[in-house]
Design an enzyme around this catalytic site. Sequence first.
Site: not given
Ligand code: ADP
Ligand code: MG
Length: 405
Positions: A31, A35, A182
């Site tokens: 979270e 997103s 980031d």
């Molecule tokens: P935001 O823009 O909200 O930071 P992220 O793409 O960084 O979104 O995703 C948030 C979190 O969701 C990540 O820090 C990770 O813990 C989990 N996550 C995102 N993509 C994956 C993936 N492909 N596999 C497993 N966990 C994921």
């Molecule tokens: Mg992120």
Amino acid sequence: VDPSVAEDMEKFQETFKGIRDRFRLINRIGEGTFSTVYKAEDLMYDVYDNDWDIEEKENKWASPPLKKRRTGMDALAAMDEYAQQRRRPKYVAIKKIYVTSSPSRILNELDLLNDLRGFDSVCPLITAFRHTDQVVAVLPYFRHTDFREYFRKMTVPDMQIFFRSLFTALAAVHSKGIIHRDIKPTNFLYEPDKKRGVLVDFGLAEREEGPDMKPCMCGEQVNERRRRLQNSVAAQMGPANGYPRNDSRPSRRANRAGTRGFRAPEVLFKCTEQSTKIDIWSAGVILLTIMSKRFPFFNSADDVEAMIEIATIFGIKRMKQCAFLHGTVFESNIPTIGDKGFQLEKIILWSTCRNDGGKDGREIPLTPEEKLAVRFLERCFELDPNKRISAKEALEHDFLKEEVY
Ligand code: ADP
Ligand code: MG
């Protein structure tokens, strides 16, 4: 699953038409600011598994592991590996991008991910869906461990493996002229057992300015800007206590996207020609975090505080030079900011209580391999982005060159 999470997942499935037919939501795994991410099982996995070659032609799905034409045993081994992967249940991460994100920003993220397909170190985009104003991106699920659980235990060889993986990803992204913007532990999904990580979250990423970009001089108005700054009331009064009132200094706009504590000095100085080197700085912050065993290492509330933190370490002299490079000035009368700053080696000894003021009054100096890590860190922390090491050069640096397996 936590009842409130179950409720949230139920609500998402209710509002996003058709998602139930395609995915079985398992849990909420992330979270963030932009997103919510769910782990899910792809129910149509078998369908496109059998059709993958057709889909591949249509360019619909992420490329399967068989990318290059291979021959002989190599091809057999690769096919076997592919079959093995395909037989496993297909878990995905569904990234629900908040509807408050602008359409162009969502498109930017999907577009860049699409551009980065085929790099193993970057989490590939499987597909994306939209239902009314809600967009979801579907990514393969990557098992990973929370950074907080392993960073304190890392040995230097562990760090070398971690950073080889991270810099491989950065070299790939940068080779496409893309700045991630980031870089931080939660956006690099690392599994210490697998000794591999993937880079995620291109929500703030952007393309670097054209290839004929000048070395960072913040455009042509740099001299004019310096003149106006020096003539401004605030600058002539010299450093004052607190923030200057009636600040007549020319203000400036630049992309400052990123996370507190990981922003490079040129981002803080609002340099308008930022490059891929900002990611290298952020990677350096991760290394400093691991070596000092402190997370977060930098803990500023805003950009001014962040500059103070950086100035405390690197000293006011280098900070002033850095400001000058970006067409601005840095002044401070804070007594704790020294002329020369502190050596990174000392900072690491202090923060791990290994200096002579530590537990048994005896200094435990850095080992030769730790010193090598510090030498590498210094290259990531060059205040001048033009002098800072690139991802490609980093992979050739003594710290990362040898594969330590
Ligand atoms: P935001 O823009 O909200 O930071 P992220 O793409 O960084 O979104 O995703 C948030 C979190 O969701 C990540 O820090 C990770 O813990 C989990 N996550 C995102 N993509 C994956 C993936 N492909 N596999 C497993 N966990 C994921
Ligand atoms: Mg992120």
